[in-house]
Design a protein around this motif. Structure first.
Motif, PDB file in Angstrom:
ATOM      1  N   GLU B  69       0.820  -1.213   0.000  1.00 23.86           N
ATOM      2  CA  GLU B  69       0.000   0.000   0.000  1.00 23.86           C
ATOM      3  C   GLU B  69       0.852   1.262   0.000  1.00 23.86           C
ATOM      4  OE1 GLU B  69      -3.417   0.083  -0.019  1.00 23.86           O
ATOM      5  OE2 GLU B  69      -3.537  -2.102  -0.127  1.00 23.86           O
ATOM      6  N   ASP B  70       2.134   1.122  -0.016  1.00 23.10           N
ATOM      7  CA  ASP B  70       3.051   2.257   0.057  1.00 23.10           C
ATOM      8  C   ASP B  70       3.548   2.574  -1.353  1.00 23.10           C
ATOM      9  OD1 ASP B  70       4.690   4.229   0.842  1.00 23.10           O
ATOM     10  OD2 ASP B  70       6.086   2.984   1.985  1.00 23.10           O
ATOM     11  N   TRP B  71       2.863   3.489  -2.001  1.00 25.03           N
ATOM     12  CA  TRP B  71       3.166   3.803  -3.394  1.00 25.03           C
ATOM     13  C   TRP B  71       3.571   5.263  -3.518  1.00 25.03           C
ATOM     14  CZ3 TRP B  71      -1.608   1.395  -6.390  1.00 25.03           C
ATOM     15  CH2 TRP B  71      -1.615   0.009  -6.167  1.00 25.03           C
ATOM     16  N   ARG B  79      -2.084   7.457  -2.321  1.00 28.72           N
ATOM     17  CA  ARG B  79      -2.858   6.329  -1.823  1.00 28.72           C
ATOM     18  C   ARG B  79      -3.392   5.553  -3.016  1.00 28.72           C
ATOM     19  NH1 ARG B  79      -3.651   5.875   3.173  1.00 28.72           N
ATOM     20  NH2 ARG B  79      -5.391   4.465   2.841  1.00 28.72           N
ATOM     21  N   PRO B  80      -3.519   4.243  -2.883  1.00 29.84           N
ATOM     22  CA  PRO B  80      -3.956   3.444  -4.038  1.00 29.84           C
ATOM     23  C   PRO B  80      -5.302   3.875  -4.602  1.00 29.84           C
ATOM     24  CG  PRO B  80      -3.039   2.024  -2.354  1.00 29.84           C
ATOM     25  CD  PRO B  80      -3.094   3.392  -1.757  1.00 29.84           C
ATOM     26  N   GLU B  81      -6.206   4.298  -3.732  1.00 26.32           N
ATOM     27  CA  GLU B  81      -7.523   4.680  -4.251  1.00 26.32           C
ATOM     28  C   GLU B  81      -7.476   5.980  -5.048  1.00 26.32           C
ATOM     29  OE1 GLU B  81      -6.890   3.946  -1.128  1.00 26.32           O
ATOM     30  OE2 GLU B  81      -7.434   5.580   0.247  1.00 26.32           O
ATOM     31  N   ARG B 113      -4.218  -5.430  -9.268  1.00 20.16           N
ATOM     32  CA  ARG B 113      -4.896  -4.319  -8.633  1.00 20.16           C
ATOM     33  C   ARG B 113      -5.886  -3.679  -9.601  1.00 20.16           C
ATOM     34  NH1 ARG B 113      -3.221  -2.994  -3.238  1.00 20.16           N
ATOM     35  NH2 ARG B 113      -4.725  -1.312  -3.527  1.00 20.16           N
ATOM     36  N   GLU B 115      -6.868  -0.718  -9.467  1.00 18.45           N
ATOM     37  CA  GLU B 115      -6.477   0.673  -9.735  1.00 18.45           C
ATOM     38  C   GLU B 115      -5.586   0.775 -10.972  1.00 18.45           C
ATOM     39  OE1 GLU B 115      -5.953  -0.848  -6.882  1.00 18.45           O
ATOM     40  OE2 GLU B 115      -6.975   0.235  -5.255  1.00 18.45           O
TER      41      GLU B 115
END
Lengths: 160, 131
Positions: B69-71, B79-81, B113, B115
């Motif tokens: 989750e660390d992008w 954040r992924p969203e 994913r 996303e």
């Protein structure tokens, strides 16, 4: 009496006479500055070359496995037309045989000889990304560009 | 009656090489200036190395994956969203920066994913002496 004024000098003053010469421009200082600029840009520039590896996800269909496609865009591969490699941390399983990572070159040569153009790589989750990149690079070097990646079944007792 | 032509005296011809040197150094400066423009994204990740692939520049967008989750998108945490909105302006491929020792499960998870659905994914490697 035309030339008389140039020969006359004021009494008591013996100032140096500036003689006109051709002005020679020295490039030494300019070259020094440019060399310093060159060294600066050489040290500050980043010459590391990047490369790109395309990633395509895939899944199996046929008698070899019962994996479901991960998403609608996932390509489904016929097992009869595709070489299936299972990438483990310590090697590759291809056609039911286990090979070390040092035999990847021979495996890719064999695929090229068989004119196999499609490869499905099944990845164990703990395989380092470096091994994945090495396999993809090797297949690309052998002209095999249709490479799909799938995740290994999570069942602990599943044989590759 | 003999003609008295002017005799060429043995003068040493001095070739000025400094101008050529300055030109070459200027060209080198331009080269390193352009080559230095490449590094827009600095990462602490140790990328996987490849040796035979053709070198390429690092285009945008670059997605640096430090964890599930660390992008970071182009160096900025995201954040992924929020990723689909950020990638809406660039429908091309997404270039992934992953550590060479990261597990492949992270890579496969990225490919799944939602996303990132609809984007071609490219794994960025760096030119090395050996794999």
């Amino acid at each position: 009496m035309q030339g008389a004024p140039s020969l006359m000098r004021a009494p008591g003053l013996d100032l140096p006479v500036r003689r006109r010469k051709g002005v020679a421009f020295s490039m030494t200082a300019l070259a020094d500055v440019l060399f310093q600029l060159l060294i600066f840009f050489m040290l500050s520039s980043n010459l590391s070359a990047y490369s790109m590896l395309s990633l395509r996800s895939g899944a199996l269909r046929g008698d070899g496995g019962g994996e479901a496609p991960a998403s609608a865009s996932t390509a489904v591969t016929e097992t009869s037309a595709t070489a299936i490699w299972t990438l483990n941390p310590d090697g590759i399983v291809a056609s039911g045989q286990r090979f070390g990572l040092d035999r990847m070159q021979a495996l890719a040569d064999a695929l090229a000889l068989q004119q196999t153009r499609h490869v499905l790589i099944i990845l164990r989750p703990d395989v380092p990304v470096q091994n994945v990149a090495t396999v993809l690079e090797l297949l690309s070097a052998h002209g095999i560009t249709s490479v799909q990646i799938a995740e290994a079944p999570s069942a602990p007792g599943a044989a590759p | 009656m003999s003609m008295r032509l002017p005799t060429s005296r043995g003068r040493k011809v001095q070739v000025d090489t400094s101008l050529a040197i300055v030109n070459i150094v200027l060209l080198l400066i331009f080269y390193f200036l352009l080559a230095g423009q490449d590094s827009k994204v600095r990462t602490q990740l140790e990328l996987a190395t490849t040796t035979t692939l053709s070198p390429d520049t690092l285009p945008s967008p670059v997605l640096e994956v430090l964890g599930p989750e660390d992008w970071r998108l182009n160096g900025q945490p995201i954040r992924p969203e929020a990723l689909p909105g950020a990638l809406a302006a660039s429908p091309g491929p997404v270039h992934l920066l992953l550590d060479r020792n990261a597990p492949a499960g992270l890579l496969v998870g990225l490919m799944r994913r939602p996303e990132l659905a609809g984007h071609e994914l490219r794994l960025v490697t760096i030119k090395g002496l050996g794999g």
